[in-house]
Design a protein around this motif. Structure first.
Motif, PDB file in Angstrom:
ATOM      1  N   GLY A 208       0.821  -1.203   0.000  1.00  0.00           N
ATOM      2  CA  GLY A 208       0.000   0.000   0.000  1.00  0.00           C
ATOM      3  C   GLY A 208       0.857   1.256   0.000  1.00  0.00           C
ATOM      4  N   GLU A 209       1.919   1.259   0.817  1.00  0.00           N
ATOM      5  CA  GLU A 209       2.813   2.415   0.862  1.00  0.00           C
ATOM      6  C   GLU A 209       3.534   2.622  -0.469  1.00  0.00           C
ATOM      7  OE1 GLU A 209       5.319   1.886   4.308  1.00  0.00           O
ATOM      8  OE2 GLU A 209       3.993   3.173   5.488  1.00  0.00           O
ATOM      9  N   ASP A 210       3.772   1.539  -1.181  1.00  0.00           N
ATOM     10  CA  ASP A 210       4.400   1.636  -2.504  1.00  0.00           C
ATOM     11  C   ASP A 210       3.414   2.095  -3.577  1.00  0.00           C
ATOM     12  OD1 ASP A 210       6.822   0.834  -1.481  1.00  0.00           O
ATOM     13  OD2 ASP A 210       6.588  -1.266  -2.050  1.00  0.00           O
ATOM     14  N   GLY A 211       2.131   2.211  -3.213  1.00  0.00           N
ATOM     15  CA  GLY A 211       1.117   2.601  -4.186  1.00  0.00           C
ATOM     16  C   GLY A 211       0.775   1.502  -5.173  1.00  0.00           C
ATOM     17  N   ASN A 212       1.047   0.257  -4.788  1.00  0.00           N
ATOM     18  CA  ASN A 212       0.865  -0.875  -5.698  1.00  0.00           C
ATOM     19  C   ASN A 212      -0.438  -1.600  -5.343  1.00  0.00           C
ATOM     20  OD1 ASN A 212       1.080  -3.186  -7.296  1.00  0.00           O
ATOM     21  ND2 ASN A 212       3.315  -3.237  -7.104  1.00  0.00           N
ATOM     22  N   PHE A 213      -1.525  -1.146  -5.932  1.00  0.00           N
ATOM     23  CA  PHE A 213      -2.848  -1.704  -5.659  1.00  0.00           C
ATOM     24  C   PHE A 213      -2.898  -3.194  -5.976  1.00  0.00           C
ATOM     25  CE2 PHE A 213      -7.266  -2.681  -6.524  1.00  0.00           C
ATOM     26  CZ  PHE A 213      -8.006  -1.863  -5.683  1.00  0.00           C
ATOM     27  N   ALA A 214      -2.403  -3.582  -7.156  1.00  0.00           N
ATOM     28  CA  ALA A 214      -2.464  -4.985  -7.584  1.00  0.00           C
ATOM     29  C   ALA A 214      -1.666  -5.886  -6.658  1.00  0.00           C
ATOM     30  CB  ALA A 214      -1.958  -5.112  -9.022  1.00  0.00           C
ATOM     31  N   GLU A 215      -0.509  -5.411  -6.207  1.00  0.00           N
ATOM     32  CA  GLU A 215       0.318  -6.219  -5.313  1.00  0.00           C
ATOM     33  C   GLU A 215      -0.349  -6.378  -3.957  1.00  0.00           C
ATOM     34  OE1 GLU A 215       3.455  -8.611  -4.199  1.00  0.00           O
ATOM     35  OE2 GLU A 215       2.943  -7.838  -6.187  1.00  0.00           O
TER      36      GLU A 215
ATOM     37  N   SER B  13       0.190   5.861   1.763  1.00  0.00           N
ATOM     38  CA  SER B  13       0.512   6.224   3.147  1.00  0.00           C
ATOM     39  C   SER B  13      -0.569   5.697   4.076  1.00  0.00           C
ATOM     40  CB  SER B  13       0.597   7.746   3.289  1.00  0.00           C
ATOM     41  OG  SER B  13      -0.678   8.339   3.085  1.00  0.00           O
ATOM     42  N   HIS B  14      -0.275   5.731   5.375  1.00  0.00           N
ATOM     43  CA  HIS B  14      -1.314   5.470   6.367  1.00  0.00           C
ATOM     44  C   HIS B  14      -2.420   6.502   6.181  1.00  0.00           C
ATOM     45  CE1 HIS B  14       1.480   3.369   9.539  1.00  0.00           C
ATOM     46  NE2 HIS B  14       1.765   3.008   8.303  1.00  0.00           N
ATOM     47  N   SER B  15      -3.619   6.149   6.613  1.00  0.00           N
ATOM     48  CA  SER B  15      -4.729   7.096   6.525  1.00  0.00           C
ATOM     49  C   SER B  15      -5.615   6.973   7.764  1.00  0.00           C
ATOM     50  CB  SER B  15      -5.543   6.848   5.255  1.00  0.00           C
ATOM     51  OG  SER B  15      -6.381   5.714   5.411  1.00  0.00           O
TER      52      SER B  15
END
Length: 401
Positions: free
Chosen positions: A300-307, A344-346
């Motif tokens: 998630g922190e990497d912005g990788n939705f698929a992963e 990022s965390h939210s």
């Protein structure tokens, strides 16, 4: 309302409780009208478990507040995150089994890359190799000296290390030097209280010496410090709730969290399947099992939705092995949300479900954010999870006459 009164209601028995924490699993759709990572993932086992569970949404601290990993986990363990403020440095030190003393001040180190202008170009120094980290920490230990202060600089993992200060009149109320974004200058250390000015001056000296020692490094040529805190001993999970607990986690910080409240730490698992094997091997020895899955957060922190979707699906495949052990209670949730869309965390609440033979199963059919908000738990503070979990394990007696 706190939950300290639960300590007077504890009943010790042989029930087994498993807490599965899918770190940062809460998410957001990538676009309007889309689905979150959880809703996108194919997870027949978690969805099936949800059908037999009571579900809801948790606020790790309170609505609108974005939690760090420390507060998020402490709330799940039943510790008020507003009272038990624990810096990431302390957790990092405990996570590598560093023997802290009362009064030590700790900070997490990120090795980072700064350009010729002194601005940060990579906060993680290319996710530095751990062996390189060890070499660099050794260099810093040799070259950083402050009169009257013991300084410990220890490798954690990849680009992460920990700084521990030991001496008289130290105070951990120091603001982070990590701006949390590339393209900015590292921040100067700032004393948040009058008593912390001495410690701030020490940190300033350490940063200056580190900058000089690292100037020849190709990537890790600067240190960023965050999560400053003084170390204080906390009341254990067994003292509070009568639980003999085991933590099964791969990353040092989460081991540190667990060690802080008296959990035993399982040997180092290399992957998800080894985490479940450790659960099996130790199932007869403990009452409470904290099983931590990290990659849902880091993807998630990497912005990788698929992963992140793939990591959720990997966890789903492990659920039948956990069910075969026949724990009396299974709680599944997260410490916070880490939407790939935000990197990022939210502040978004996180889904939760509790399974036991005594839970009041609701109409929820899928384990995701939109489904769980309709469940029987509703939306509540994460600190309340421990009480409901204990109750489902028949570990709380009646309150009052």
């Amino acid at each position: 309302m706190g939950n300290d009164f639960l300590e007077d209601l504890i009943i010790k028995n042989n029930s087994k409780i498993v807490l599965l924490v899918m770190d940062g699993v809460g998410g957001l759709p990538l676009k309007e009208g889309g689905k979150t990572e959880l809703a996108t993932a194919h997870m027949p086992n978690l969805d099936k478990l949800a059908v037999s569970s009571i579900c809801g949404m948790l606020d790790p601290v309170m609505p609108g507040i974005t939690p760090g990993s420390g507060p998020g986990h402490l709330a799940l363990f039943g510790y008020d995150p507003l009272k038990h403020t624990i810096g990431r440095g302390v957790l990092s030190a405990l996570g590598i089994d560093f023997k802290l003393k009362e009064g030590d001040v700790c900070a997490r180190i990120n090795f980072a890359t700064v350009n010729s202008d002194g601005k940060i170009s990579d906060r993680r120094a290319g996710r530095l190799d751990t062996e390189e980290n060890k070499r660099i920490c050794g260099n810093l230990r040799e070259n950083i000296k402050v009169e009257g202060i013991e300084i410990f600089i220890e490798t954690v993992k990849e680009h992460r290390a920990v700084l521990v200060l030991r001496g008289q009149d130290l105070d951990g109320h120091i603001l982070d030097t990590d701006p949390q974004q590339n393209g900015f200058m590292p921040l100067d250390p700032v004393a948040a209280t009058k008593n912390a000015k001495k410690t701030r001056d020490i940190i300033q000296q350490i940063i200056q010496q580190a900058r000089s020692s690292l100037k020849q490094e190709k990537s890790a040529n600067m240190i960023l410090l965050r999560g400053f805190a003084g170390f204080k001993v906390s009341k254990s999970l067994e003292e509070r709730f009568g639980l003999k607990a085991l933590a099964i986690a791969r990353y040092p910080m989460y081991k540190g969290l667990a060690r802080l409240i008296g959990m035993d730490i399982a040997s180092q698992p290399r992957d998800l399947s080894e985490e479940i094997n450790l659960l099996k091997d130790n199932f007869d020895k403990y009452d409470f099992f904290f099983v931590h899955f990290k990659r849902t957060d880091s993807s998630g922190e990497d912005g990788n939705f698929a992963e992140k979707v793939k990591e959720i699906e990997k966890i789903d495949k492990l659920i039948p092995d956990i069910l075969k052990l026949k724990p009396d209670v299974i709680a599944v949730t997260a410490d916070h949300s880490t939407p790939a869309r935000m990197k990022s965390h939210s502040w978004h609440s996180v889904p939760a479900m509790i399974y036991s033979q005594y839970c009041r199963a609701d109409d929820v059919k899928k384990f995701d954010e939109i489904s769980c908000i309709k469940g029987g738990l509703g939306r509540m503070a994460a600190i309340n999870l421990i009480g409901i979990t204990l109750a489902n394990g028949l570990r709380l007696k009646k309150f009052g006459a």
